[in-house]
Scaffold this active site. Structure first.
Site, PDB file in Angstrom:
ATOM      1  N   PRO A  23      -8.853  35.429   3.559  1.00  0.00           N
ATOM      2  CA  PRO A  23      -9.205  36.470   4.680  1.00  0.00           C
ATOM      3  C   PRO A  23     -10.239  36.479   4.943  1.00  0.00           C
ATOM      4  CG  PRO A  23      -8.985  36.485   2.575  1.00  0.00           C
ATOM      5  CD  PRO A  23      -8.337  35.220   2.233  1.00  0.00           C
ATOM      6  N   GLN A 100      -4.946  40.496   2.864  1.00  0.00           N
ATOM      7  CA  GLN A 100      -5.738  41.009   1.615  1.00  0.00           C
ATOM      8  C   GLN A 100      -5.614  42.927   1.272  1.00  0.00           C
ATOM      9  OE1 GLN A 100      -9.347  39.875   1.184  1.00  0.00           O
ATOM     10  NE2 GLN A 100      -9.269  38.648  -0.999  1.00  0.00           N
ATOM     11  N   TYR A 183     -16.448  44.540  -4.559  1.00  0.00           N
ATOM     12  CA  TYR A 183     -15.296  45.535  -4.037  1.00  0.00           C
ATOM     13  C   TYR A 183     -15.109  46.883  -5.376  1.00  0.00           C
ATOM     14  CZ  TYR A 183     -16.808  43.612   1.137  1.00  0.00           C
ATOM     15  OH  TYR A 183     -17.590  43.047   1.779  1.00  0.00           O
ATOM     16  N   ARG A 325     -15.376  29.622   7.025  1.00  0.00           N
ATOM     17  CA  ARG A 325     -15.729  29.628   7.582  1.00  0.00           C
ATOM     18  C   ARG A 325     -15.411  27.634   8.420  1.00  0.00           C
ATOM     19  NH1 ARG A 325     -21.033  29.863   3.611  1.00  0.00           N
ATOM     20  NH2 ARG A 325     -19.793  29.657   2.355  1.00  0.00           N
TER      21      ARG A 325
HETATM   22  C1  LIG Z   1     -16.155  35.713   8.416  1.00  0.00           C
HETATM   23  C2  LIG Z   1     -15.549  35.763   7.421  1.00  0.00           C
HETATM   24  C3  LIG Z   1     -14.849  37.737   6.706  1.00  0.00           C
HETATM   25  C4  LIG Z   1     -14.850  37.789   5.284  1.00  0.00           C
HETATM   26  N1  LIG Z   1     -13.955  38.606   5.233  1.00  0.00           N
HETATM   27  C5  LIG Z   1     -13.690  38.283   4.008  1.00  0.00           C
HETATM   28  C6  LIG Z   1     -12.134  39.078   3.582  1.00  0.00           C
HETATM   29  O1  LIG Z   1     -11.767  39.973   4.471  1.00  0.00           O
HETATM   30  N2  LIG Z   1     -12.120  38.991   2.235  1.00  0.00           N
HETATM   31  C7  LIG Z   1     -12.086  38.879   1.693  1.00  0.00           C
HETATM   32  O2  LIG Z   1     -11.710  38.003   0.208  1.00  0.00           O
HETATM   33  N3  LIG Z   1     -13.194  36.960   1.654  1.00  0.00           N
HETATM   34  C8  LIG Z   1     -13.734  37.750   2.627  1.00  0.00           C
HETATM   35  N4  LIG Z   1     -15.107  36.676   2.904  1.00  0.00           N
HETATM   36  C9  LIG Z   1     -15.130  35.227   2.052  1.00  0.00           C
HETATM   37  C10 LIG Z   1     -13.917  34.143   2.656  1.00  0.00           C
HETATM   38  O3  LIG Z   1     -12.757  34.709   2.053  1.00  0.00           O
HETATM   39  C11 LIG Z   1     -14.860  33.082   1.563  1.00  0.00           C
HETATM   40  O4  LIG Z   1     -14.413  33.721  -0.053  1.00  0.00           O
HETATM   41  C12 LIG Z   1     -15.842  32.479   2.147  1.00  0.00           C
HETATM   42  O5  LIG Z   1     -16.913  32.519   3.175  1.00  0.00           O
HETATM   43  C13 LIG Z   1     -15.967  31.060   1.012  1.00  0.00           C
HETATM   44  O6  LIG Z   1     -15.201  29.754   2.004  1.00  0.00           O
HETATM   45  P1  LIG Z   1     -15.712  28.850   2.562  1.00  0.00           P
HETATM   46  O7  LIG Z   1     -17.202  28.389   2.371  1.00  0.00           O
HETATM   47  O8  LIG Z   1     -14.509  28.181   3.292  1.00  0.00           O
HETATM   48  O9  LIG Z   1     -15.991  29.959   4.226  1.00  0.00           O
HETATM   49  C14 LIG Z   1     -14.999  36.704   4.242  1.00  0.00           C
HETATM   50  C15 LIG Z   1     -15.807  34.793   4.660  1.00  0.00           C
HETATM   51  C16 LIG Z   1     -16.603  34.829   6.480  1.00  0.00           C
HETATM   52  C17 LIG Z   1     -17.069  33.778   7.552  1.00  0.00           C
END
Ligand SMILES: Cc1cc2nc3c(=O)[nH]c(=O)nc-3n(C[C@H](O)[C@H](O)[C@H](O)COP(=O)(O)O)c2cc1C
Length: 371
Positions: A23, A100, A183, A325
């Site tokens: 998400p 989510q 949160y 990302r």
């Molecule tokens: C642009 C962006 C928005 C995000 N929004 C949420 C979100 O809505 N809910 C959530 O649980 N995590 C959110 N995250 C965290 C990601 O879901 C993820 O857990 C975190 O970026 C680590 O994973 P990654 O290394 O693949 O980016 C967000 C991350 C990014 C980069």
């Protein structure tokens, strides 16, 4: 077939591979209503070849938005706006769509990241007074939230249930309850943010009570054949905070109540957190929870390479990997992973002609004819 591309059952739904799009808040809604941006964003990710697309943290109450432009599912207008977006995405992709559901608690009333991400004071035209387990601000110097009373707790629980009913009507196939990243529900779990003296604070059992009540409310409001699970932060990365042992206990309690999976992240509740960032840094947390609880487990966090993802699934550290990302950076990540690992992946027929010559069997069912 590589482990990453084997199917996985979560509850009664089958995922065609182990790649999940995490998400990701887009801060691009108006009054909680999904916009054209959501159609483009979710639409392009729906073509990625991932098995499951989890729609961003969606606020169950207006007060539960992180920013004034968060996506919401608390009104008929919110539901209609999402219906428009989802209809277009569905008409063009068979990807499974989850959502989510969240409430920001004391992290509500913030600026979007690109506007600095700071708290918006309640008396600002864009701001509002946040609610939380206790009247403790996220960071020193910030305006404290109001501690939820019994009526407030009921309002939040009902908000989650009502959003779950709306999500069911929208055809959302799976719900993830946001109990991570500092949160509201995480604020109840962590002793750093929950200093209540009633039955919702103090012991681990008491701190888990409200998040579990919310889980029960959502589970009851969503069709039984569609899975519900939670995303948790397995540690606060702060001495004396929420930790892995507590996370195992929470995941176990969720399992008893019918959680179909568990999605393991970390951090977010305290600015004092010290996170040792590195490739797959949260995977050991997912591995321990999976080993002890036995639920289908989704690992997330700096999973960027196909071989890395393959190892996580093949060694049983987790059942699926979620990407955030990396998949924004490369929305065809699952295609590239399939090519690297020698698997097949689903691609839209309109794009079949893009299959590189060296990967003749990459796209499932692809055939290209011409006169
Ligand atoms: C642009 C962006 C928005 C995000 N929004 C949420 C979100 O809505 N809910 C959530 O649980 N995590 C959110 N995250 C965290 C990601 O879901 C993820 O857990 C975190 O970026 C680590 O994973 P990654 O290394 O693949 O980016 C967000 C991350 C990014 C980069």
């Amino acid at each position: 077939m590589p482990a990453l591309f084997q199917p996985l059952k979560i509850g009664q739904i089958e995922l065609e591979n182990r790649i999940v799009i995490a998400p990701m808040c887009q801060y691009s809604a108006k009054d909680g209503n999904a916009s054209d941006w959501h159609m483009i964003h979710l639409g392009h990710l729906a073509l990625s070849g991932a098995a499951l697309l989890i729609v961003e943290a969606t606020a169950v109450l207006e007060e539960g938005r992180i920013t004034p432009t968060d996506l919401g599912l608390y009104s008929d207008a919110n539901e209609a706006a999402l219906a428009r977006v989802l209809a277009v995405v569905r008409a063009n992709s068979p990807i499974r769509i989850g959502m989510q559901l969240g409430h920001a608690g004391r992290k509500a009333s913030s600026r979007a990241p690109w506007d600095g991400g700071q708290q918006i004071p309640a008396d600002d035209a864009d701001g509002w007074l946040a609610v939380a387990p206790s009247a403790l601000p996220h960071s020193p110097g910030e305006e404290p939230p109001v501690a939820l009373d019994a009526a407030g707790l009921a309002r939040v629980r009902d908000g989650f249930a009502s959003a779950a009913r709306r999500a069911a009507r929208l055809g959302i196939e799976a719900l993830e309850i946001h109990a991570a990243h500092g949160y509201l529900l995480h604020q109840f779990l962590s002793p750093l943010s929950n200093q209540r003296t009633d039955e919702y604070g103090g012991s681990l059992e008491n701190r888990m009570r409200f998040p579990l009540e919310v889980f029960d409310a959502v589970r009851a409001a969503f069709p039984a054949e569609r899975p519900v699970w939670a995303r948790l932060s397995a540690t606060d990365w702060v001495e004396g905070g929420w930790d892995l042992d507590s996370s195992v206990a929470f995941a176990q309690a969720l399992k008893t109540r019918g959680s179909a999976a568990i999605h393991v992240s970390t951090g977010g509740v305290s600015p004092l957190q010290k996170i040792p960032l590195g490739a797959g840094y949260q995977v050991p947390y997912a591995a321990r929870i999976k080993a002890e609880v036995g639920l289908p487990t989704i690992a997330v966090g700096l999973i960027t390479e196909p071989e890395q993802a393959e190892t996580i699934v093949a060694t049983g550290a987790a059942d699926a990997v979620a990407l955030a990302r990396a998949v924004l950076y490369d929305p065809r990540w699952p295609w590239h992973a399939a090519a690297t690992l020698g698997a097949k992946v689903r691609a839209p027929k309109q794009y079949w002609r893009s299959q590189p010559r060296e990967f003749k069997d990459l796209f499932e069912g692809a055939s290209v004819g011409q006169r």
